[in-house]
Design a protein around this motif. Structure first.
Motif, PDB file in Angstrom:
ATOM      1  N   LEU A 343       0.850  -1.167   0.068  1.00 11.25           N
ATOM      2  CA  LEU A 343      -0.071  -0.054  -0.028  1.00 11.25           C
ATOM      3  C   LEU A 343       1.052   1.289   0.135  1.00 11.25           C
ATOM      4  O   LEU A 343       0.367   2.247  -0.474  1.00 11.25           O
ATOM      5  CB  LEU A 343      -0.932  -0.146   1.191  1.00 11.25           C
ATOM      6  N   GLY A 344       1.963   1.205   0.678  1.00  7.84           N
ATOM      7  CA  GLY A 344       2.870   2.242   0.734  1.00  7.84           C
ATOM      8  C   GLY A 344       2.692   2.990   1.909  1.00  7.84           C
ATOM      9  O   GLY A 344       1.613   2.791   2.620  1.00  7.84           O
ATOM     10  N   ASP A 345       3.614   3.777   2.506  1.00  4.61           N
ATOM     11  CA  ASP A 345       3.873   4.250   3.856  1.00  4.61           C
ATOM     12  C   ASP A 345       3.064   5.676   3.585  1.00  4.61           C
ATOM     13  O   ASP A 345       3.351   6.463   3.225  1.00  4.61           O
ATOM     14  CB  ASP A 345       5.161   4.630   4.343  1.00  4.61           C
ATOM     15  N   PRO A 346       1.861   5.580   4.400  1.00  2.00           N
ATOM     16  CA  PRO A 346       1.110   6.790   4.333  1.00  2.00           C
ATOM     17  C   PRO A 346       1.589   8.163   4.941  1.00  2.00           C
ATOM     18  O   PRO A 346       1.185   9.311   4.673  1.00  2.00           O
ATOM     19  CB  PRO A 346      -0.532   6.772   4.822  1.00  2.00           C
ATOM     20  N   TRP A 347       2.491   7.657   5.678  1.00  2.00           N
ATOM     21  CA  TRP A 347       3.221   8.712   6.464  1.00  2.00           C
ATOM     22  C   TRP A 347       4.496   9.595   5.867  1.00  2.00           C
ATOM     23  O   TRP A 347       4.972  10.575   6.241  1.00  2.00           O
ATOM     24  CB  TRP A 347       3.691   8.339   7.943  1.00  2.00           C
ATOM     25  N   LYS A 348       4.657   8.940   4.780  1.00  5.09           N
ATOM     26  CA  LYS A 348       5.839   9.491   3.884  1.00  5.09           C
ATOM     27  C   LYS A 348       5.754  10.757   3.421  1.00  5.09           C
ATOM     28  O   LYS A 348       6.768  11.670   3.668  1.00  5.09           O
ATOM     29  CB  LYS A 348       6.326   8.536   2.757  1.00  5.09           C
ATOM     30  N   ASP A 349       4.775  11.080   2.895  1.00  2.00           N
ATOM     31  CA  ASP A 349       4.576  12.625   2.537  1.00  2.00           C
ATOM     32  C   ASP A 349       3.249  13.094   3.101  1.00  2.00           C
ATOM     33  O   ASP A 349       2.530  13.814   2.609  1.00  2.00           O
ATOM     34  CB  ASP A 349       4.323  12.694   1.119  1.00  2.00           C
ATOM     35  N   ILE A 350       3.080  12.919   4.600  1.00  2.55           N
ATOM     36  CA  ILE A 350       1.956  13.464   5.459  1.00  2.55           C
ATOM     37  C   ILE A 350       1.917  14.846   5.335  1.00  2.55           C
ATOM     38  O   ILE A 350       0.843  15.691   5.230  1.00  2.55           O
ATOM     39  CB  ILE A 350       1.978  12.805   6.832  1.00  2.55           C
ATOM     40  N   ASP A 351       2.993  15.578   5.129  1.00  2.00           N
ATOM     41  CA  ASP A 351       3.271  16.926   5.303  1.00  2.00           C
ATOM     42  C   ASP A 351       2.338  17.481   4.152  1.00  2.00           C
ATOM     43  O   ASP A 351       1.770  18.599   4.189  1.00  2.00           O
ATOM     44  CB  ASP A 351       4.470  17.503   5.420  1.00  2.00           C
ATOM     45  N   GLU A 352       2.437  17.003   2.959  1.00  2.00           N
ATOM     46  CA  GLU A 352       1.778  17.279   1.908  1.00  2.00           C
ATOM     47  C   GLU A 352       0.195  17.178   1.548  1.00  2.00           C
ATOM     48  O   GLU A 352      -0.502  17.657   1.182  1.00  2.00           O
ATOM     49  CB  GLU A 352       2.075  16.780   0.450  1.00  2.00           C
ATOM     50  N   LYS A 353      -0.276  15.951   2.582  1.00  2.00           N
ATOM     51  CA  LYS A 353      -1.374  15.321   2.489  1.00  2.00           C
ATOM     52  C   LYS A 353      -2.463  16.136   3.441  1.00  2.00           C
ATOM     53  O   LYS A 353      -3.459  16.266   3.135  1.00  2.00           O
ATOM     54  CB  LYS A 353      -1.515  13.827   2.446  1.00  2.00           C
ATOM     55  N   LEU A 354      -2.082  16.338   4.633  1.00  3.45           N
ATOM     56  CA  LEU A 354      -2.842  16.681   5.621  1.00  3.45           C
ATOM     57  C   LEU A 354      -2.110  17.654   6.576  1.00  3.45           C
ATOM     58  O   LEU A 354      -0.900  17.677   6.929  1.00  3.45           O
ATOM     59  CB  LEU A 354      -2.907  15.472   6.664  1.00  3.45           C
ATOM     60  N   HIS A 355      -3.076  18.725   6.921  1.00  4.35           N
ATOM     61  CA  HIS A 355      -2.501  19.870   7.637  1.00  4.35           C
ATOM     62  C   HIS A 355      -3.492  20.201   8.860  1.00  4.35           C
ATOM     63  O   HIS A 355      -4.706  19.886   8.666  1.00  4.35           O
ATOM     64  CB  HIS A 355      -2.559  21.263   6.629  1.00  4.35           C
ATOM     65  N   GLU A 356      -3.039  20.802   9.761  1.00 10.61           N
ATOM     66  CA  GLU A 356      -3.837  21.063  11.083  1.00 10.61           C
ATOM     67  C   GLU A 356      -5.017  22.167  10.557  1.00 10.61           C
ATOM     68  O   GLU A 356      -4.446  22.956   9.900  1.00 10.61           O
ATOM     69  CB  GLU A 356      -2.818  21.492  11.999  1.00 10.61           C
ATOM     70  N   GLY A 357      -6.217  21.683  10.925  1.00  9.35           N
ATOM     71  CA  GLY A 357      -6.984  22.582  10.581  1.00  9.35           C
ATOM     72  C   GLY A 357      -7.886  22.240   9.735  1.00  9.35           C
ATOM     73  O   GLY A 357      -9.211  22.810   9.290  1.00  9.35           O
ATOM     74  N   ASP A 358      -7.320  21.025   8.858  1.00  7.74           N
ATOM     75  CA  ASP A 358      -8.135  20.740   7.687  1.00  7.74           C
ATOM     76  C   ASP A 358      -9.616  19.799   8.173  1.00  7.74           C
ATOM     77  O   ASP A 358      -9.401  19.478   9.109  1.00  7.74           O
ATOM     78  CB  ASP A 358      -7.170  19.756   6.956  1.00  7.74           C
ATOM     79  N   ILE A 359     -10.580  20.239   7.319  1.00  8.97           N
ATOM     80  CA  ILE A 359     -11.734  19.394   7.699  1.00  8.97           C
ATOM     81  C   ILE A 359     -11.748  18.171   6.559  1.00  8.97           C
ATOM     82  O   ILE A 359     -11.758  18.393   5.401  1.00  8.97           O
ATOM     83  CB  ILE A 359     -13.084  20.290   7.346  1.00  8.97           C
ATOM     84  N   VAL A 360     -11.967  17.016   6.956  1.00  8.70           N
ATOM     85  CA  VAL A 360     -11.663  15.906   6.117  1.00  8.70           C
ATOM     86  C   VAL A 360     -12.680  14.962   6.782  1.00  8.70           C
ATOM     87  O   VAL A 360     -13.235  14.817   7.304  1.00  8.70           O
ATOM     88  CB  VAL A 360     -10.278  15.197   6.057  1.00  8.70           C
ATOM     89  N   ASP A 361     -12.984  13.801   5.502  1.00  4.73           N
ATOM     90  CA  ASP A 361     -13.936  12.915   5.670  1.00  4.73           C
ATOM     91  C   ASP A 361     -13.282  11.827   6.453  1.00  4.73           C
ATOM     92  O   ASP A 361     -12.144  11.235   6.117  1.00  4.73           O
ATOM     93  CB  ASP A 361     -14.529  12.383   4.443  1.00  4.73           C
TER      94      ASP A 361
END
Length: 519
Positions: A343-361
């Protein structure tokens, strides 16, 4: 004078052609058929030959007019101009010399007699089958169909032929021949005659039955024999045990193919990504079948990139999954696999995918007493504390959520080093207390639904605002000996007047006290 003599001899020869001799054998056509027998033409002879149905080889309805048969003349009645013959006698003369000791012949059991049975060989020759050699239960009806017999004795007594046959001897003969003509690793084919927990019984011929042990059916460790085979199926295998003394034979089906572990390193190289089927789930991981006889283990440490969750939430038995081969121990027949690395390490590029304050599903993956584990995209999961689930007070998390619920969440904090994400369900939507503080004031009338009893009062959810308000027991008009539950029913809608309303802007928290209005 000589000419007259030659002419006379010629005439005698012509006359003799029309005479029939007893014991003579001839071949002729059936010219007529009755219920009792058939008439056979005798070319060049004076009479036709009658063959009664008891002297025929087959049932009378099996004969056709014009069919040629061979008969032996038994009786000639010159006075009536009729000859009698027997097809059986002609056949007997043909085969009698062939019925010798050691010969296998076909026959039918005709009757049971003292100490055995009378058998008719080839429909014409009578023989004796001793009960001890018949392989039959004397208390049950004997078989009527044609079968093979072994001639074990032939002798003439006072011009009478005495023939003894055996079924047991025939079986022994065929079994002996089988063991003499087959070796270990010989390819054989049989028919399934029995299915047991420990293996299959297959018939290699009418006299030889072999066992296919369960361990020799497939290279797979676990097989369901009843799913793979049924009675009557044809099975091919090679002989792996040949015990002539005890007449036992074992056959292997799986050894028709090479042991898959011999080429496992070539077929499933380390670091390759392969597809398999989930066949078992353990508390510590799950097993994957890569091919026949080849299974690998995905340890729980190779399932999740962060945290520890329920394995059944990720895979189920029967699922097709892609896994990465981490290591192979050919001697111990062990393969370690990774699910998460495909699947690949989802934490590898976490800075690009998720930010504090984001509203996500997200989806509620697990409910805990102190909050929720919520699955985000790309196999990431986060935790929402009970204090972040609702703008109202939460007594029981399970009253508000169930596993599988879709929710919107706000990202509060991403800890890349420790691979943790803090989430808030309540902050994904506007704080309703802000709206309450802007639109409502003491003395306003509101309505709401009763949701629970607490302490000395009840709690309602205020319509249009979705906030909790408290109705003290003292603000409810109760008669003597009447309980609050007698007046306010859970789920009912009531009207009230705001006595006290507070909102702390700094903490974003509010409270409301309501007096129940009389209807």
């Amino acid at each position: 004078m000589v000419e007259d003599k030659n002419e006379f001899e010629k005439m005698l020869d012509e006359v003799s052609e029309f005479h029939i001799k007893k014991g003579e054998t001839l071949t002729g056509e059936i010219i007529s058929i009755s219920s009792d027998g058939v008439y056979v033409s005798a070319p060049g002879k004076a009479f036709d030959v009658y063959v009664g149905k008891d002297y025929l080889l087959k049932n009378i309805d099996e004969y056709k007019k014009g069919e040629k048969i061979k008969v032996k003349l038994l009786k000639i009645n010159d006075a009536e101009g009729q000859a009698f013959g027997s097809e059986k006698a002609a056949k007997k003369d043909e085969i009698i010399d062939e019925i010798v000791e050691g010969k296998v012949v076909k026959g039918k059991i005709k009757e049971r007699v003292e100490k055995g049975y009378i058998v008719e060989l080839e429909n014409v020759v009578r023989a004796f089958l001793p009960g001890s050699l018949a392989m039959l239960n004397p208390n049950e009806p004997f078989p009527r169909e044609e079968m093979d017999f072994l001639v074990i004795k032939r002798e003439e007594r006072r011009r009478r032929l005495n023939i003894v046959v055996s079924r047991k001897g025939l079986v022994d003969k065929y079994i002996e021949e089988f063991f003499n003509t087959h070796n270990l690793n010989t390819l054989v084919e049989g028919v399934v005659t029995g299915i047991k927990e420990f293996g299959l019984f297959i018939s290699l011929n009418p006299y030889i039955t072999a066992l296919v042990p369960k361990s020799e059916i497939s290279w797979d460790k676990k097989v369901d024999i009843n799913e793979m085979y049924k009675i009557g199926d044809k099975v091919k295998g090679i002989i792996i045990k040949l015990d002539k003394e005890n007449r036992k034979i074992s056959v292997s089906v799986k050894r028709l193919k090479d042991d898959p572990w011999e080429t496992v390193e070539k077929d499933y190289p380390v670091d390759s990504i392969v597809e398999g089927e989930v066949i078992e789930i353990f508390p510590f991981g799950f097993a994957v079948k890569l091919g026949e006889g080849i299974e690998g283990l995905v340890h729980e440490s190779e399932i999740f990139w962060s945290g520890k969750r329920k394995i059944e939430d990720v895979v189920s038995v029967g699922d097709k999954v892609k896994v990465k081969v981490l290591s192979i121990d050919k001697d111990k027949k062990k393969i370690t696999l990774s699910y998460k690395q495909v699947l690949g390490d989802p934490w590898k590029d976490i800075d690009e995918k998720l930010h504090e304050g984001d509203i996500v599903d997200g989806v509620v993956e697990k409910i805990l007493p102190n909050g929720l584990i919520i699955k985000l995209d790309n196999e990431l999961t986060g935790f929402s504390h009970v204090s972040e689930l609702s703008w109202n007070f939460v007594d029981n998390v399970e009253d508000l959520f169930k596993e599988g619920d879709k929710v919107k969440v706000k990202v509060l904090h991403v800890d890349k080093e420790n691979r943790k994400i803090k989430l808030s369900v309540k902050q994904a939507k506007e704080n309703p207390w802000k709206k309450v503080s802007n639109e409502l004031k003491n003395g306003d009338e509101i309505s709401g639904k009763v949701v629970k009893y607490v302490g000395k009062g009840a709690v309602i959810i205020v319509d249009e605002y979705e906030v909790e308000a408290f109705i003290p027991k003292s603000k409810i008009n109760l008669e003597e000996n009447q309980d609050i539950k007698d007046v306010l029913e859970i789920g009912s809608t009531v009207n009230g007047k705001i006595i006290k309303i507070e909102f702390e802007a700094e903490d974003q928290k509010g409270s409301m006290v309501v007096s129940l209005l009389e209807e």
